[in-house]
Design an enzyme around this catalytic site. Structure first.
Site, PDB file in Angstrom:
ATOM      1  N   ASP A  13      78.710  43.808   0.316  1.00  0.00           N
ATOM      2  CA  ASP A  13      79.875  44.693   0.189  1.00  0.00           C
ATOM      3  C   ASP A  13      80.936  44.425   1.259  1.00  0.00           C
ATOM      4  O   ASP A  13      81.675  45.328   1.635  1.00  0.00           O
ATOM      5  CB  ASP A  13      79.453  46.175   0.244  1.00  0.00           C
ATOM      6  CG  ASP A  13      78.365  46.476  -0.755  1.00  0.00           C
ATOM      7  OD1 ASP A  13      78.489  46.008  -1.895  1.00  0.00           O
ATOM      8  OD2 ASP A  13      77.397  47.160  -0.395  1.00  0.00           O
ATOM      9  N   LYS A  16      83.936  40.155  -0.509  1.00  0.00           N
ATOM     10  CA  LYS A  16      84.014  38.739  -0.900  1.00  0.00           C
ATOM     11  C   LYS A  16      84.900  38.537  -2.114  1.00  0.00           C
ATOM     12  O   LYS A  16      85.698  37.600  -2.167  1.00  0.00           O
ATOM     13  CB  LYS A  16      82.604  38.202  -1.204  1.00  0.00           C
ATOM     14  CG  LYS A  16      81.690  38.189   0.005  1.00  0.00           C
ATOM     15  CD  LYS A  16      80.260  37.845  -0.375  1.00  0.00           C
ATOM     16  CE  LYS A  16      79.538  38.912  -1.149  1.00  0.00           C
ATOM     17  NZ  LYS A  16      79.234  40.151  -0.412  1.00  0.00           N
ATOM     18  N   ALA A  39      75.271  42.444  -7.846  1.00  0.00           N
ATOM     19  CA  ALA A  39      76.533  42.355  -7.106  1.00  0.00           C
ATOM     20  C   ALA A  39      77.623  43.167  -7.803  1.00  0.00           C
ATOM     21  O   ALA A  39      77.596  43.354  -9.009  1.00  0.00           O
ATOM     22  CB  ALA A  39      76.970  40.894  -7.032  1.00  0.00           C
ATOM     23  N   GLY A  40      78.562  43.630  -7.008  1.00  0.00           N
ATOM     24  CA  GLY A  40      79.738  44.294  -7.564  1.00  0.00           C
ATOM     25  C   GLY A  40      80.939  43.795  -6.790  1.00  0.00           C
ATOM     26  O   GLY A  40      81.162  44.223  -5.666  1.00  0.00           O
ATOM     27  N   HIS A  41      81.658  42.837  -7.345  1.00  0.00           N
ATOM     28  CA  HIS A  41      82.796  42.260  -6.628  1.00  0.00           C
ATOM     29  C   HIS A  41      84.083  42.936  -7.101  1.00  0.00           C
ATOM     30  O   HIS A  41      84.458  42.836  -8.266  1.00  0.00           O
ATOM     31  CB  HIS A  41      82.840  40.742  -6.833  1.00  0.00           C
ATOM     32  CG  HIS A  41      81.692  40.046  -6.155  1.00  0.00           C
ATOM     33  ND1 HIS A  41      81.352  38.745  -6.352  1.00  0.00           N
ATOM     34  CD2 HIS A  41      80.804  40.508  -5.226  1.00  0.00           C
ATOM     35  CE1 HIS A  41      80.315  38.428  -5.598  1.00  0.00           C
ATOM     36  NE2 HIS A  41      79.959  39.487  -4.922  1.00  0.00           N
ATOM     37  N   GLN A 224      75.943  39.449  -2.352  1.00  0.00           N
ATOM     38  CA  GLN A 224      75.171  40.190  -1.327  1.00  0.00           C
ATOM     39  C   GLN A 224      75.581  39.687   0.062  1.00  0.00           C
ATOM     40  O   GLN A 224      76.698  39.226   0.221  1.00  0.00           O
ATOM     41  CB  GLN A 224      73.664  40.061  -1.564  1.00  0.00           C
ATOM     42  CG  GLN A 224      73.143  40.793  -2.799  1.00  0.00           C
ATOM     43  CD  GLN A 224      73.313  40.024  -4.076  1.00  0.00           C
ATOM     44  OE1 GLN A 224      72.969  38.864  -4.154  1.00  0.00           O
ATOM     45  NE2 GLN A 224      73.837  40.659  -5.117  1.00  0.00           N
ATOM     46  N   GLY A 414      93.660  46.312   3.426  1.00  0.00           N
ATOM     47  CA  GLY A 414      93.643  47.189   2.257  1.00  0.00           C
ATOM     48  C   GLY A 414      93.030  46.438   1.096  1.00  0.00           C
ATOM     49  O   GLY A 414      92.841  45.222   1.165  1.00  0.00           O
TER      50      GLY A 414
HETATM   51  P1  IMP Z   1      68.127  44.154  -5.634  1.00  0.00           P
HETATM   52  O1  IMP Z   1      68.738  42.842  -5.310  1.00  0.00           O
HETATM   53  O2  IMP Z   1      68.879  44.872  -6.717  1.00  0.00           O
HETATM   54  O3  IMP Z   1      66.664  44.082  -5.926  1.00  0.00           O
HETATM   55  O4  IMP Z   1      68.251  45.098  -4.343  1.00  0.00           O
HETATM   56  C1  IMP Z   1      67.600  44.776  -3.125  1.00  0.00           C
HETATM   57  C2  IMP Z   1      68.390  45.327  -1.956  1.00  0.00           C
HETATM   58  O5  IMP Z   1      69.633  44.643  -1.855  1.00  0.00           O
HETATM   59  C3  IMP Z   1      68.763  46.809  -2.080  1.00  0.00           C
HETATM   60  O6  IMP Z   1      68.802  47.374  -0.785  1.00  0.00           O
HETATM   61  C4  IMP Z   1      70.161  46.775  -2.656  1.00  0.00           C
HETATM   62  O7  IMP Z   1      70.892  47.935  -2.350  1.00  0.00           O
HETATM   63  C5  IMP Z   1      70.717  45.562  -1.943  1.00  0.00           C
HETATM   64  N1  IMP Z   1      71.768  44.895  -2.715  1.00  0.00           N
HETATM   65  C6  IMP Z   1      71.622  44.115  -3.804  1.00  0.00           C
HETATM   66  N2  IMP Z   1      72.807  43.658  -4.218  1.00  0.00           N
HETATM   67  C7  IMP Z   1      73.721  44.139  -3.367  1.00  0.00           C
HETATM   68  C8  IMP Z   1      75.140  43.983  -3.249  1.00  0.00           C
HETATM   69  O8  IMP Z   1      75.793  43.276  -4.021  1.00  0.00           O
HETATM   70  N3  IMP Z   1      75.728  44.661  -2.222  1.00  0.00           N
HETATM   71  C9  IMP Z   1      75.028  45.396  -1.336  1.00  0.00           C
HETATM   72  N4  IMP Z   1      73.714  45.563  -1.401  1.00  0.00           N
HETATM   73  C10 IMP Z   1      73.065  44.939  -2.400  1.00  0.00           C
END
Ligand code: IMP
Length: 423
Positions: A13, A16, A39-41, A224, A414
């Site tokens: 987060d 990126k 992921a959430g970009h 991530q 921003g």
């Molecule tokens: P998973 O990859 O969904 O199994 O999650 C494993 C850990 O990584 C958890 O703590 C999630 O919150 C964290 N996580 C996975 N993807 C992201 C991301 O894109 N941003 C932030 N944290 C992430």
């Protein structure tokens, strides 16, 4: 030498997506190398916010091809939704969106297994996004997975059935209360597979090899963050892929020697979503302000993110593991108005002062040692030139550059594309 990397240095987060969008004009190919729809970009331009999960963040530009690499895991259902969200742009994305045949598929039962595994862990749960990431990578390394290229073979549905049946038995084994209707989930899945098949599947390592021969420029986009890396992160509270620089080599088939710049992105403070240690986490009004002003809610799950001061011990570790050549600092604007800022420069580790990241950073082992700095009051969000940045912020940046032994080349002020200052 035409491949640059861009990756997150904290727990994800970092922003990126925004920076990839800003940099895409300089590249011919944007290639995602690991992770999946966990992921959430988030990208923002022309007053509209876009959230991408699997599709690379260069998709809104015409000059670049976007590639989903072999290291990525794809959920066809989420992928279809992402494509549906792009439909309003009236552009044919089948032309500039390519998928590696070697990328693995997330099946509906992978998502169920993720939920069952987390439920069985109780308080010790990872805090997974429940997108099926862990179980899919487990099937990949266990040599049971289904890959995008399999969809071109006539027997893939048989392979699917066998694997889904095995997963159902595994779900039963967990013995947790999980309600689901697999037939419904499969109907969505098979419909989405047809949409996925309308895209171009390629031998992406060969494509990238040829691209490099022809002097094309490539930006490898990470997902991530480094502290969620399966090897170097805060295990077991990590994701299931290599989020660090080496992951770009295995996730795209790019040789280490082909890598040029490594762009490392970090927030001016720290956040984490999900469980796991976080030495500089705040439970006071400073942390609350970071979360509120920084709108710190997960782009994929909507969960509130935990907030804390910048941790230079962890950041230095990430810079080293990745071989970062340029730094980019995000969200400095969120700290405007803080009367003081703290930066963790060492840990008290079992009674001893250390400046490296130890094996175990649980709260009972580690207490942060802080350096206090002056805050700034100015609103940064309208600034567009480095010469406008307030003195206290410049001090903050220069302090970090010295500690991290690298230049901070971009300061983001921003969420919008235009709120980006180059130094
Ligand atoms: P998973 O990859 O969904 O199994 O999650 C494993 C850990 O990584 C958890 O703590 C999630 O919150 C964290 N996580 C996975 N993807 C992201 C991301 O894109 N941003 C932030 N944290 C992430």
């Amino acid at each position: 030498m035409a491949v640059d990397l861009l990756l997150g240095l904290q727990w994800g987060d970092e922003g990126k997506g925004k920076i990839v969008d800003v940099l895409t004009k300089n590249y011919d190919i944007i290639a995602r190398f690991q992770g999946g729809p966990n992921a959430g970009h988030t990208l923002e331009f022309d007053g509209i916010k876009h959230v991408l999960h699997t599709i690379p963040s260069g998709i809104f530009h015409d000059n670049a091809v976007n590639l989903v690499g072999n290291g990525v895991v794809i959920d066809p259902v989420i992928f279809k939704k992402e494509l549906d969200n792009l439909a309003k742009f009236n552009r044919d994305f089948t032309k500039n969106l390519l998928i590696s045949r070697k990328a693995h598929l997330i099946l509906p039962t992978h998502r169920l297994l993720d939920a069952a595994s987390e439920a069985s862990k109780g308080k010790a749960k990872i805090g997974s996004t429940l997108k099926g990431i862990g179980p899919t990578y487990m099937d990949k390394t266990g040599r049971n997975g289904i890959r995008v290229g399999d969809l071109e073979l006539s027997n893939w549905q048989e392979k699917y059935r066998n694997l889904a049946n095995k997963h159902e038995a595994m779900i039963d084994f967990y013995d947790v209360d999980l309600q689901y209707n697999l037939a419904e989930l499969e109907a969505d899945f098979f419909e989405a597979i047809e949409v996925l098949k309308s895209l171009q599947f390629i031998d992406s390592e060969e494509y990238l090899h040829q691209a490099q021969k022809n002097n094309k420029t490539v930006l490898a986009e990470g997902a991530q963050g480094s502290l969620l890396d399966i090897d170097f992160g805060t295990y077991p509270f990590v994701t299931s892929s290599n989020t660090t620089a080496a992951g770009a080599c295995t996730g795209l088939g790019v040789a280490p020697g082909a890598i040029n710049e490594v762009f490392g992105i970090f927030k001016a403070y720290t956040t984490r979503v999900g469980s796991g240690p976080f030495p500089t986490e705040l439970f006071d009004s400073y942390g609350e302000t970071m979360g509120r002003v920084g709108n710190e809610f997960g782009a994929t799950t909507g969960r509130p993110r935990r907030c804390g001061w910048l941790d230079l011990v962890a950041l230095k570790y990430a810079v080293q593991v990745n071989g970062v050549t340029q730094l980019m600092m995000m969200k400095g604007d969120v700290l405007s108005g803080f009367d003081k800022l703290k930066v963790c420069t060492a840990y008290n580790y079992k009674g001893e002062k250390i400046t490296h990241l130890p094996y175990n950073i649980e709260a009972e082992n580690v207490t942060p040692i802080y350096t206090e700095m002056k805050g700034w009051k100015e609103d940064l969000t309208k600034m567009n030139n480095a010469s406008q940045l307030p003195k206290a912020l410049i001090n903050y940046i220069e302090f970090l550059e010295k500690e991290l032994e690298g230049p901070i080349k971009i300061v983001s002020v921003g969420p919008d594309r235009t709120q980006t200052i180059h130094r």
